[in-house]
Design a protein around this motif. Structure first.
Motif, PDB file in Angstrom:
ATOM      1  N   PHE A  53       0.858  -1.186   0.000  1.00 37.58           N
ATOM      2  CA  PHE A  53       0.000   0.000   0.000  1.00 37.58           C
ATOM      3  C   PHE A  53       0.896   1.238   0.000  1.00 37.58           C
ATOM      4  O   PHE A  53       1.681   1.447   0.922  1.00 37.58           O
ATOM      5  CB  PHE A  53      -0.902  -0.007   1.239  1.00 37.58           C
ATOM      6  N   ASP A  54       0.787   2.026  -1.057  1.00 37.91           N
ATOM      7  CA  ASP A  54       1.623   3.220  -1.173  1.00 37.91           C
ATOM      8  C   ASP A  54       0.842   4.430  -0.670  1.00 37.91           C
ATOM      9  O   ASP A  54      -0.092   4.904  -1.309  1.00 37.91           O
ATOM     10  CB  ASP A  54       2.027   3.414  -2.638  1.00 37.91           C
ATOM     11  N   VAL A  55       1.261   4.910   0.495  1.00 35.84           N
ATOM     12  CA  VAL A  55       0.520   5.981   1.155  1.00 35.84           C
ATOM     13  C   VAL A  55       0.519   7.273   0.314  1.00 35.84           C
ATOM     14  O   VAL A  55      -0.415   8.060   0.373  1.00 35.84           O
ATOM     15  CB  VAL A  55       1.078   6.172   2.589  1.00 35.84           C
ATOM     16  N   ASN A  56       1.531   7.442  -0.504  1.00 34.70           N
ATOM     17  CA  ASN A  56       1.584   8.661  -1.328  1.00 34.70           C
ATOM     18  C   ASN A  56       0.571   8.642  -2.469  1.00 34.70           C
ATOM     19  O   ASN A  56       0.256   9.664  -3.042  1.00 34.70           O
ATOM     20  CB  ASN A  56       2.989   8.855  -1.889  1.00 34.70           C
ATOM     21  N   LYS A  57       0.098   7.437  -2.770  1.00 36.16           N
ATOM     22  CA  LYS A  57      -0.891   7.339  -3.852  1.00 36.16           C
ATOM     23  C   LYS A  57      -2.329   7.373  -3.321  1.00 36.16           C
ATOM     24  O   LYS A  57      -3.271   7.199  -4.093  1.00 36.16           O
ATOM     25  CB  LYS A  57      -0.658   6.056  -4.664  1.00 36.16           C
ATOM     26  N   PHE A  58      -2.466   7.581  -2.007  1.00 33.52           N
ATOM     27  CA  PHE A  58      -3.811   7.625  -1.425  1.00 33.52           C
ATOM     28  C   PHE A  58      -4.552   8.860  -1.943  1.00 33.52           C
ATOM     29  O   PHE A  58      -4.132   9.984  -1.735  1.00 33.52           O
ATOM     30  CB  PHE A  58      -3.715   7.673   0.101  1.00 33.52           C
ATOM     31  N   LYS A  59      -5.642   8.652  -2.648  1.00 33.84           N
ATOM     32  CA  LYS A  59      -6.401   9.779  -3.199  1.00 33.84           C
ATOM     33  C   LYS A  59      -7.834   9.801  -2.691  1.00 33.84           C
ATOM     34  O   LYS A  59      -8.368  10.817  -2.311  1.00 33.84           O
ATOM     35  CB  LYS A  59      -6.440   9.668  -4.737  1.00 33.84           C
ATOM     36  N   ASP A  60      -8.438   8.623  -2.717  1.00 33.36           N
ATOM     37  CA  ASP A  60      -9.851   8.525  -2.424  1.00 33.36           C
ATOM     38  C   ASP A  60     -10.043   7.764  -1.111  1.00 33.36           C
ATOM     39  O   ASP A  60      -9.253   6.870  -0.810  1.00 33.36           O
ATOM     40  CB  ASP A  60     -10.504   7.758  -3.590  1.00 33.36           C
ATOM     41  N   ASN A  62     -11.954   5.478  -0.370  1.00 36.83           N
ATOM     42  CA  ASN A  62     -12.090   4.032  -0.582  1.00 36.83           C
ATOM     43  C   ASN A  62     -10.755   3.310  -0.740  1.00 36.83           C
ATOM     44  O   ASN A  62     -10.690   2.093  -0.597  1.00 36.83           O
ATOM     45  CB  ASN A  62     -12.958   3.763  -1.809  1.00 36.83           C
ATOM     46  N   ASP A  63      -9.689   4.068  -1.012  1.00 39.70           N
ATOM     47  CA  ASP A  63      -8.369   3.428  -1.136  1.00 39.70           C
ATOM     48  C   ASP A  63      -7.947   2.727   0.150  1.00 39.70           C
ATOM     49  O   ASP A  63      -7.106   1.832   0.129  1.00 39.70           O
ATOM     50  CB  ASP A  63      -7.293   4.482  -1.484  1.00 39.70           C
ATOM     51  N   ILE A  64      -8.534   3.155   1.253  1.00 42.29           N
ATOM     52  CA  ILE A  64      -8.138   2.588   2.549  1.00 42.29           C
ATOM     53  C   ILE A  64      -8.413   1.083   2.612  1.00 42.29           C
ATOM     54  O   ILE A  64      -7.784   0.349   3.366  1.00 42.29           O
ATOM     55  CB  ILE A  64      -8.834   3.350   3.704  1.00 42.29           C
ATOM     56  N   LYS A  65      -9.328   0.619   1.773  1.00 45.63           N
ATOM     57  CA  LYS A  65      -9.685  -0.810   1.826  1.00 45.63           C
ATOM     58  C   LYS A  65      -8.527  -1.728   1.437  1.00 45.63           C
ATOM     59  O   LYS A  65      -8.558  -2.917   1.694  1.00 45.63           O
ATOM     60  CB  LYS A  65     -10.911  -1.094   0.956  1.00 45.63           C
ATOM     61  N   HIS A  66      -7.476  -1.154   0.836  1.00 47.52           N
ATOM     62  CA  HIS A  66      -6.319  -1.972   0.462  1.00 47.52           C
ATOM     63  C   HIS A  66      -5.388  -2.268   1.635  1.00 47.52           C
ATOM     64  O   HIS A  66      -4.465  -3.067   1.511  1.00 47.52           O
ATOM     65  CB  HIS A  66      -5.536  -1.297  -0.670  1.00 47.52           C
ATOM     66  N   ILE A  67      -5.624  -1.593   2.763  1.00 44.82           N
ATOM     67  CA  ILE A  67      -4.809  -1.879   3.953  1.00 44.82           C
ATOM     68  C   ILE A  67      -5.496  -3.009   4.727  1.00 44.82           C
ATOM     69  O   ILE A  67      -6.681  -2.913   5.021  1.00 44.82           O
ATOM     70  CB  ILE A  67      -4.703  -0.628   4.862  1.00 44.82           C
ATOM     71  N   PRO A  68      -4.771  -4.084   5.058  1.00 43.57           N
ATOM     72  CA  PRO A  68      -5.421  -5.177   5.810  1.00 43.57           C
ATOM     73  C   PRO A  68      -5.907  -4.692   7.173  1.00 43.57           C
ATOM     74  O   PRO A  68      -5.270  -3.826   7.783  1.00 43.57           O
ATOM     75  CB  PRO A  68      -4.299  -6.203   5.985  1.00 43.57           C
ATOM     76  N   ILE A  69      -7.043  -5.242   7.631  1.00 40.44           N
ATOM     77  CA  ILE A  69      -7.568  -4.817   8.921  1.00 40.44           C
ATOM     78  C   ILE A  69      -6.694  -5.356  10.056  1.00 40.44           C
ATOM     79  O   ILE A  69      -5.970  -6.335   9.897  1.00 40.44           O
ATOM     80  CB  ILE A  69      -9.045  -5.230   9.121  1.00 40.44           C
ATOM     81  N   LEU A  70      -6.795  -4.673  11.189  1.00 40.40           N
ATOM     82  CA  LEU A  70      -6.046  -5.056  12.384  1.00 40.40           C
ATOM     83  C   LEU A  70      -7.067  -5.538  13.412  1.00 40.40           C
ATOM     84  O   LEU A  70      -7.869  -4.750  13.915  1.00 40.40           O
ATOM     85  CB  LEU A  70      -5.296  -3.817  12.910  1.00 40.40           C
ATOM     86  N   LYS A  71      -7.079  -6.826  13.685  1.00 43.21           N
ATOM     87  CA  LYS A  71      -8.052  -7.372  14.639  1.00 43.21           C
ATOM     88  C   LYS A  71      -7.654  -6.950  16.047  1.00 43.21           C
ATOM     89  O   LYS A  71      -6.469  -6.968  16.391  1.00 43.21           O
ATOM     90  CB  LYS A  71      -8.088  -8.903  14.551  1.00 43.21           C
ATOM     91  N   LYS A  72      -8.644  -6.614  16.836  1.00 43.71           N
ATOM     92  CA  LYS A  72      -8.360  -6.117  18.181  1.00 43.71           C
ATOM     93  C   LYS A  72      -7.498  -7.089  18.984  1.00 43.71           C
ATOM     94  O   LYS A  72      -6.593  -6.684  19.714  1.00 43.71           O
ATOM     95  CB  LYS A  72      -9.665  -5.818  18.907  1.00 43.71           C
ATOM     96  N   LYS A  73      -7.754  -8.391  18.843  1.00 44.10           N
ATOM     97  CA  LYS A  73      -6.963  -9.318  19.665  1.00 44.10           C
ATOM     98  C   LYS A  73      -5.497  -9.397  19.227  1.00 44.10           C
ATOM     99  O   LYS A  73      -4.653  -9.821  19.999  1.00 44.10           O
ATOM    100  CB  LYS A  73      -7.614 -10.687  19.774  1.00 44.10           C
ATOM    101  N   GLU A  74      -5.197  -8.929  18.003  1.00 39.76           N
ATOM    102  CA  GLU A  74      -3.791  -8.876  17.589  1.00 39.76           C
ATOM    103  C   GLU A  74      -2.998  -7.876  18.431  1.00 39.76           C
ATOM    104  O   GLU A  74      -1.777  -7.971  18.542  1.00 39.76           O
ATOM    105  CB  GLU A  74      -3.678  -8.455  16.117  1.00 39.76           C
TER     106      GLU A  74
END
Ligand code: ZN
Length: 421
Positions: A53-60, A62-74
């Motif tokens: 995930f290239d943070v510099n290419k974040f525009k919209d 909805n782009d956030i969906k490309h970052i894997p979620i972080l489960k609370k128990k992790e």
């Protein structure tokens, strides 16, 4: 004594942004926090890099969906991985104001900024006003709740009695002697206080002076709300948040679900894939808080809800969570479909004869089999129930009718007995 108006007004102009302003605000805040997290949080950097995930290419947004979620128990595991809570913090632990501990165990850092946990607008929406004298019955010891819910009261110019939980007799004495107008705590403890007071001959409306209550941390049914509001003659509203990020949503006077706070970006996602769902669909609450000190990006809370964007008469334009309707870990995926306890409840609650129910899942020979147990003395509508069940939940259970009282007192609504060996 005249009562304060607790029904109108807003605390923060961000609560009434129009849709395009809100989109733009969220996009700017998200981009800012993602860039910062990538630069200063080792955990975020690792996770973004892994997903390319290239943070510099974040525009919209909805782009956030490309970052894997972080489960609370992790968090439990990650926080033990070294300094700065395993790289989740962007500055040293010694720079924090406080560090709390919540069940997990998970540490909850608090930075020295105004309204760190973000509850002030929620308390205003709940009806707290300057000059209130408020009894805070949340725990002040190790757990963040006590101090977390004290700060908004200070910001709103209310006086706080840091009562904590317990000592019911003392609590009631304080309520009477100081003419307490506000309560902060769990709904069940307020109920306990009310019942205790009544047995002592205290008239909750005449001998107490309560006008407003904020509750959180447990499920609030409308029945419970109505009972407490009537008993004490109060306005009772709830908030939703976690010990990691603080405020996520809160109710306004109109009780239309939980207005999302402007301090985080909230998605409703498929619990397995992390893919955002459509408005109105039930999924897991995933939060990215705009907090640069502890930038938990796409934290999956384990709570289930849905988004409601219909207008609210209070004038706040923020979308709302339609209540917290369950936990991801109480759901089961059966034959590839997520089955939620509230869906079953919706079907079963149409029949007065059904006292209790439980869904059991087994997998003899590797194939999912589902049995719906119900407690009923008589139940002639079996076919109709099974038909509705199949129509609404898309699975075909076997039905077993039990004599009332035979189910153990505390059963899980969905009992998953499948084995995966
Ligand atoms: Zn509202």
């Amino acid at each position: 004594m005249t009562r304060k108006d607790r029904t109108e007004g807003i605390y923060n102009r961000l609560e009434v942004l129009d849709e395009s302003e809100r989109q733009q605000y969220n996009r700017i805040q998200l981009k800012d926090v993602l860039k910062y997290a990538y630069r200063y949080s080792e955990e975020a950097k690792k996770r973004f890099d892994r997903a390319q995930f290239d943070v510099n290419k974040f525009k919209d947004i909805n782009d956030i969906k490309h970052i894997p979620i972080l489960k609370k128990k992790e968090l439990i595991f990650l926080q033990s991985m070294g300094p700065r809570l395993g790289g989740l913090l962007t500055k040293d632990l010694g720079k924090m104001r406080r560090v709390f501990l919540s069940p997990g165990p998970i540490f909850d850092p608090e930075d020295s900024v105004q309204d760190y946990w973000g509850w002030s607008e929620g308390f205003y929406a709940a009806g707290f006003r300057a000059g209130d004298v408020v009894q805070n019955c949340f725990n002040y010891h190790l757990n963040p709740a006590g101090l977390m819910f004290e700060e908004p009261l200070r910001n709103l110019d209310c006086a706080v009695v840091p009562a904590g939980p317990g000592n019911t007799n003392t609590q009631l004495e304080i309520m009477q002697k100081l003419r307490i107008t506000g309560y902060v705590g769990t709904a069940s403890y307020l109920m306990h206080l009310g019942q205790k007071a009544e047995t002592m001959g205290i008239n909750l409306r005449k001998d107490l002076f309560m006008e407003v209550a904020f509750v959180t941390a447990e499920k609030l049914t409308e029945k419970m709300r109505n009972t407490l509001e009537k008993k004490f003659d109060i306005v009772l509203r709830q908030g939703y948040g976690t010990a990691d990020v603080g405020c996520i949503g809160y109710e306004c006077y109109h009780c239309n679900g939980l207005h999302l706070a402007n301090r985080a970006y909230v998605e409703i996602c498929h619990p397995d894939t992390g893919i955002p769902m459509k408005d109105g669909e039930v999924g897991e609450v995933v939060v990215t808080s705009f907090n640069k000190t502890y930038p938990l990006v796409r934290l999956a809370t384990g709570d289930l809800s849905y988004i409601d964007r219909s207008p609210c008469p209070c004038g706040r334009t923020s979308p709302r969570l339609g209540g917290i309707i369950g936990r991801v870990d109480t759901t089961a995926r059966i034959k590839g479909l997520f089955v939620y306890p509230h869906q079953i409840e919706q079907v079963v609650s149409r029949y007065e004869d059904i006292k209790r129910w439980q869904l059991e899942v087994t997998n003899p020979g590797g194939i999912d089999e589902v049995t719906l147990y119900i407690e009923a003395s008589e139940f002639p509508q079996q076919e109709e129930l099974l038909h509705t069940f199949r129509e609404k939940i898309k699975i075909r259970p076997q039905l077993k009718i039990l004599t009332p009282g035979t189910m153990p007192p505390q059963v899980k609504s969905i009992e998953d007995k499948r084995s995966w060996e």
